[in-house]
Design a protein around this motif. Structure first.
Motif, PDB file in Angstrom:
ATOM      1  N   MET A 199      30.002   5.853  18.190  1.00 40.04           N
ATOM      2  CA  MET A 199      28.900   5.876  19.149  1.00 40.04           C
ATOM      3  C   MET A 199      29.312   6.612  20.426  1.00 40.04           C
ATOM      4  O   MET A 199      28.511   7.354  21.020  1.00 40.04           O
ATOM      5  CB  MET A 199      28.446   4.456  19.471  1.00 40.04           C
ATOM      6  CG  MET A 199      27.850   3.709  18.288  1.00 40.04           C
ATOM      7  SD  MET A 199      26.404   4.528  17.573  1.00 40.04           S
ATOM      8  CE  MET A 199      25.200   4.276  18.865  1.00 40.04           C
TER       9      MET A 199
ATOM     10  N   LEU B 119      17.673  -1.124  19.768  1.00 40.46           N
ATOM     11  CA  LEU B 119      17.068  -2.450  19.957  1.00 40.46           C
ATOM     12  C   LEU B 119      15.594  -2.435  19.550  1.00 40.46           C
ATOM     13  O   LEU B 119      15.099  -3.386  18.933  1.00 40.46           O
ATOM     14  CB  LEU B 119      17.219  -2.883  21.410  1.00 40.46           C
ATOM     15  CG  LEU B 119      16.728  -4.288  21.759  1.00 40.46           C
ATOM     16  CD1 LEU B 119      17.510  -5.333  20.965  1.00 40.46           C
ATOM     17  CD2 LEU B 119      16.867  -4.545  23.253  1.00 40.46           C
TER      18      LEU B 119
ATOM     19  N   SER C 129      23.436   6.467  27.050  1.00 41.97           N
ATOM     20  CA  SER C 129      23.781   5.134  26.534  1.00 41.97           C
ATOM     21  C   SER C 129      22.557   4.225  26.554  1.00 41.97           C
ATOM     22  O   SER C 129      22.295   3.490  25.590  1.00 41.97           O
ATOM     23  CB  SER C 129      24.906   4.517  27.378  1.00 41.97           C
ATOM     24  OG  SER C 129      26.071   5.295  27.331  1.00 41.97           O
TER      25      SER C 129
ATOM     26  N   ASN D 289      32.406   1.635  18.153  1.00 40.94           N
ATOM     27  CA  ASN D 289      32.462   2.178  19.503  1.00 40.94           C
ATOM     28  C   ASN D 289      32.979   3.614  19.510  1.00 40.94           C
ATOM     29  O   ASN D 289      32.499   4.448  20.291  1.00 40.94           O
ATOM     30  CB  ASN D 289      33.350   1.291  20.389  1.00 40.94           C
ATOM     31  CG  ASN D 289      32.631   0.064  20.878  1.00 40.94           C
ATOM     32  OD1 ASN D 289      31.915   0.097  21.878  1.00 40.94           O
ATOM     33  ND2 ASN D 289      32.810  -1.040  20.165  1.00 40.94           N
TER      34      ASN D 289
ATOM     35  N   GLY E 230      20.930   2.764  23.169  1.00 35.26           N
ATOM     36  CA  GLY E 230      20.877   1.314  23.022  1.00 35.26           C
ATOM     37  C   GLY E 230      19.452   0.803  22.967  1.00 35.26           C
ATOM     38  O   GLY E 230      19.123  -0.072  22.153  1.00 35.26           O
TER      39      GLY E 230
ATOM     40  N   ILE F 155      24.182   0.898  12.015  1.00 37.70           N
ATOM     41  CA  ILE F 155      24.284   1.286  13.424  1.00 37.70           C
ATOM     42  C   ILE F 155      24.704   2.741  13.550  1.00 37.70           C
ATOM     43  O   ILE F 155      24.112   3.521  14.316  1.00 37.70           O
ATOM     44  CB  ILE F 155      25.289   0.370  14.158  1.00 37.70           C
ATOM     45  CG1 ILE F 155      24.742  -1.051  14.250  1.00 37.70           C
ATOM     46  CG2 ILE F 155      25.578   0.912  15.557  1.00 37.70           C
ATOM     47  CD1 ILE F 155      25.711  -2.038  14.850  1.00 37.70           C
TER      48      ILE F 155
ATOM     49  N   GLY G  61      22.336   5.671  14.836  1.00 43.35           N
ATOM     50  CA  GLY G  61      22.845   6.381  16.014  1.00 43.35           C
ATOM     51  C   GLY G  61      22.944   7.875  15.781  1.00 43.35           C
ATOM     52  O   GLY G  61      22.649   8.674  16.673  1.00 43.35           O
TER      53      GLY G  61
ATOM     54  N   THR H 281      21.897  -3.756  11.708  1.00 41.93           N
ATOM     55  CA  THR H 281      22.951  -4.386  12.500  1.00 41.93           C
ATOM     56  C   THR H 281      24.326  -4.295  11.839  1.00 41.93           C
ATOM     57  O   THR H 281      25.315  -4.738  12.419  1.00 41.93           O
ATOM     58  CB  THR H 281      22.617  -5.871  12.754  1.00 41.93           C
ATOM     59  OG1 THR H 281      22.354  -6.522  11.502  1.00 41.93           O
ATOM     60  CG2 THR H 281      21.389  -6.000  13.645  1.00 41.93           C
TER      61      THR H 281
END
Length: 295
Positions: A17, A106, A98, A14, A102, A125, A129, A120
């Motif tokens: 990101m 996905l 965001s 978090n 996201g 990630i 990102g 994942t």
């Protein structure tokens, strides 16, 4: 089914990101956030992601509360927000980025099932990102290069003039000695600050459609403040050129544009350093002999 959650991994994901998202929001505005503020805002968002695990409440409510606290706190910490309208605009940008980040992650996970395990994971990630952040930052840069109107305040000593200004991608004027970007103001605005004085004048050559070549008189403005959507940024020692022709015709609905900003000014300020000056002279500042030797 029971899941194991590692708080350190959740915080790191978090935090990084959020840093990507705040970087994109900053790139799409005036670049008013400092590196320290970006880090503190991202850290606050990272800790906020742990809030749903420290108190008892319905899962959906805890998740929404953590997201709301995190988003609001990140914006307030990272940016100097003075108006609620500005807060809403920044929040909108944060939510849009965001959603884009996201949705793209996905899409990659579902499109490339063979790489699902890698995408994942923590490194997957953060790596994906980072690539998406670079891609979106290029889009931000292109959008910022588009023409937009802002409020400009020109300051010279105890004199100041506030006008509407156009950030014009067609303005590529530079000061010959330093290569610094040059913005253009109308003569009446210049007279409010300099009066009849011509000290500190520089010759700024230009060429345009309909007039192959020409010369504008340039001056070093001590301070320039630009404001867009409630965000303000201050620039020091900015070169301006004086136009004897009106930049835009008067409008009954709004004040006419009286200044054209060189977009390079925003780009160089965003890098956090002053442009390198070649052949810099002692009369770059406004001294008594500047007007005699600079031209």
């Amino acid at each position: 089914m029971r899941y194991e959650l590692y708080a350190d991994s959740l915080f790191v994901i978090n935090f990084v990101m959020n840093l990507y998202l705040l970087f994109l929001v900053d790139r799409s505005t005036f670049r008013t956030a400092t590196p320290g503020r970006l880090l503190m805002g991202a850290a606050f968002g990272g800790f906020s992601s742990l809030l749903p695990f420290v108190f008892s409440a319905p899962g959906t409510l805890k998740l929404m509360l953590g997201m709301a606290v995190g988003a609001a706190g990140m914006i307030m910490i990272t940016f100097s927000v003075k108006q609620f309208k500005t807060f809403l605009k920044l929040l909108e940008k944060l939510l849009v980025y965001s959603f884009c980040m996201g949705g793209a992650l996905l899409f990659l996970i579902r499109t490339f099932p063979g790489f699902r395990a890698a995408l994942t994971g923590v490194c997957g990630i953060l790596g994906a990102g980072g690539i998406l952040c670079l891609f979106l930052s290029r889009i931000c840069r292109r959008r910022r290069q588009e023409d937009s109107v802002c409020r400009a305040t020109l300051i010279r000593g105890d004199k100041r003039a506030a006008v509407n200004a156009l950030i014009d991608s067609g303005n590529s004027l530079t000061e010959p000695f330093s290569g610094s970007p040059v913005s253009v103001v109308e003569e009446d605005v210049f007279r409010k600050l300099w009066g009849d004085s011509v000290q500190g004048c520089r010759v700024i050559p230009y060429h345009s459609i309909g007039k192959r070549r020409g010369i504008l008189m340039g001056y070093l403005l001590p301070e320039l403040r630009l404001e867009v959507d409630g965000l303000e940024k201050t620039f020091r020692k900015v070169y301006i050129a004086v136009s004897k022709e009106a930049i835009a015709s008067d409008s009954a609905e709004a004040e006419a544009v009286k200044m054209i900003i060189n977009p390079r000014l925003l780009e160089e300020a965003g890098k956090g350093k002053q442009p390198k000056r070649q052949n810099e002279r002692t009369y770059d500042s406004e001294s008594s002999d500047t007007g005699k030797n600079a031209v």
